[in-house]
Motif scaffolding. Structure first.
Motif, PDB file in Angstrom:
ATOM      1  N   ARG A  30       0.821  -1.209   0.000  1.00 15.71           N
ATOM      2  CA  ARG A  30       0.000   0.000   0.000  1.00 15.71           C
ATOM      3  C   ARG A  30       0.857   1.262   0.000  1.00 15.71           C
ATOM      4  O   ARG A  30       0.648   2.171  -0.804  1.00 15.71           O
ATOM      5  CB  ARG A  30      -0.930  -0.010   1.214  1.00 15.71           C
ATOM      6  N   TRP A  31       1.857   1.302   0.870  1.00 20.58           N
ATOM      7  CA  TRP A  31       2.681   2.504   0.959  1.00 20.58           C
ATOM      8  C   TRP A  31       3.665   2.620  -0.204  1.00 20.58           C
ATOM      9  O   TRP A  31       4.020   3.719  -0.611  1.00 20.58           O
ATOM     10  CB  TRP A  31       3.406   2.533   2.305  1.00 20.58           C
ATOM     11  N   TYR A  66       1.635   4.331  -2.712  1.00 17.05           N
ATOM     12  CA  TYR A  66       1.563   5.760  -2.429  1.00 17.05           C
ATOM     13  C   TYR A  66       2.842   6.476  -2.863  1.00 17.05           C
ATOM     14  O   TYR A  66       2.808   7.566  -3.441  1.00 17.05           O
ATOM     15  CB  TYR A  66       1.333   5.992  -0.935  1.00 17.05           C
TER      16      TYR A  66
END
Length: 276
Positions: A9-10, A13
């Motif tokens: 997820r990061w 990002y």
């Protein structure tokens, strides 16, 4: 503490932030390039009034054929001060309508200057006002144009884009833009690939022609846009760093520090007696 940055997820990002920042940097670089180009144009406009004129042939090469203009010069040659001699073709005066000087609408008068090699170069003689009470298509009174040999000094201008149709009315050509290809198609001789905006003339041009002020480029607008895009790129990366730091600190916990008014109070002692 920051191991969560390695999670899918990061990482997603981070990739999104880097791509967005890179695109913004590229947009800023493009705007800065536009700023440099427009700054160069403004510099050439500033120096053209005092520069020593050079022969037209050194900037706008001969060539072309009847109906087809010769090769146009490069963009960096625009506003070069040139000089050329010839005779005006008064049978093919061009009225360029809808032109504004000092917030007044009128016409620019463009006339082919016949050169010794048989070709011609379009010369923008200047501006005249729209006839009082007349509309956009009402022809103005054209000041006298010399019929003999003249020597013209002026700035090279590139053919205007988005050329509109050329019409002939009352013996004159009419158009909205100074499009060299469009006008060359209406003339019975080869035409050079750029036109000249008149500065001085020998013999002197009629006082009825108003000088056309130079059209400076708004280079500061592009500089502002470039700085804006670069700031957006920096803000994108700062926002990612702020979000990561907040994630690392975890959710905010309630403050467990006892307050002064939360201190347990001793049981009240009845008046006149001891506590049980």
């Amino acid at each position: 503490m920051y191991r969560f940055l390695l999670t899918p997820r990061w990482l997603g990002y981070l990739a999104l932030a880097l791509v967005a920042a890179a695109v913004m940097v590229l947009l800023g670089n493009w705007q800065h390039g536009r700023y440099e180009l427009r700054k160069d144009v403004n510099h050439r406009i500033d120096v053209t009034g005092t520069a020593t004129p050079v022969p037209l042939d050194t900037v706008v090469a001969p060539g072309g054929s009847t109906g087809t203009p010769g090769p146009g010069p490069g963009a960096t040659t625009e506003w070069t001060r040139v000089t050329v001699s010839g005779r005006y073709d008064q049978a093919n005066i061009v009225l360029v309508r809808g032109r504004t000087v000092d917030n007044k609408v009128g016409f620019e008068i463009v006339t082919p200057l016949r050169l010794p090699d048989g070709s011609a170069v379009l010369v923008d003689l200047g501006w005249v006002p729209q006839p009082p009470g007349g509309g956009a298509y009402t022809q103005p009174v054209v000041p006298p144009i010399p019929s003999g040999q003249v020597t013209v000094t002026g700035a090279v201008k590139l053919s205007e884009s988005r050329g509109t149709a050329v019409d002939r009315a009352e013996g004159k050509l009419e158009t909205r833009r100074i499009s060299v290809p469009k006008l060359a198609a209406e003339l019975p001789y080869p035409v050079r690939g750029a036109f000249v905006q008149l500065d001085t003339q020998v013999p002197a041009a009629d006082a009825g022609f108003a000088a056309i002020p130079p059209d400076y480029e708004n280079d500061w607008l592009n500089l502002g846009y470039s700085v804006q895009w670069w700031l957006f790129a920096a803000m994108t990366l700062v926002a990612f760093g702020w979000a990561a730091r907040r994630e690392a600190r975890g959710p905010r916990k309630p403050d467990d520090t006892p307050r002064a008014d939360d201190t347990p109070q001793a049981d009240a002692v009845p008046q006149g007696g001891a506590a049980p």
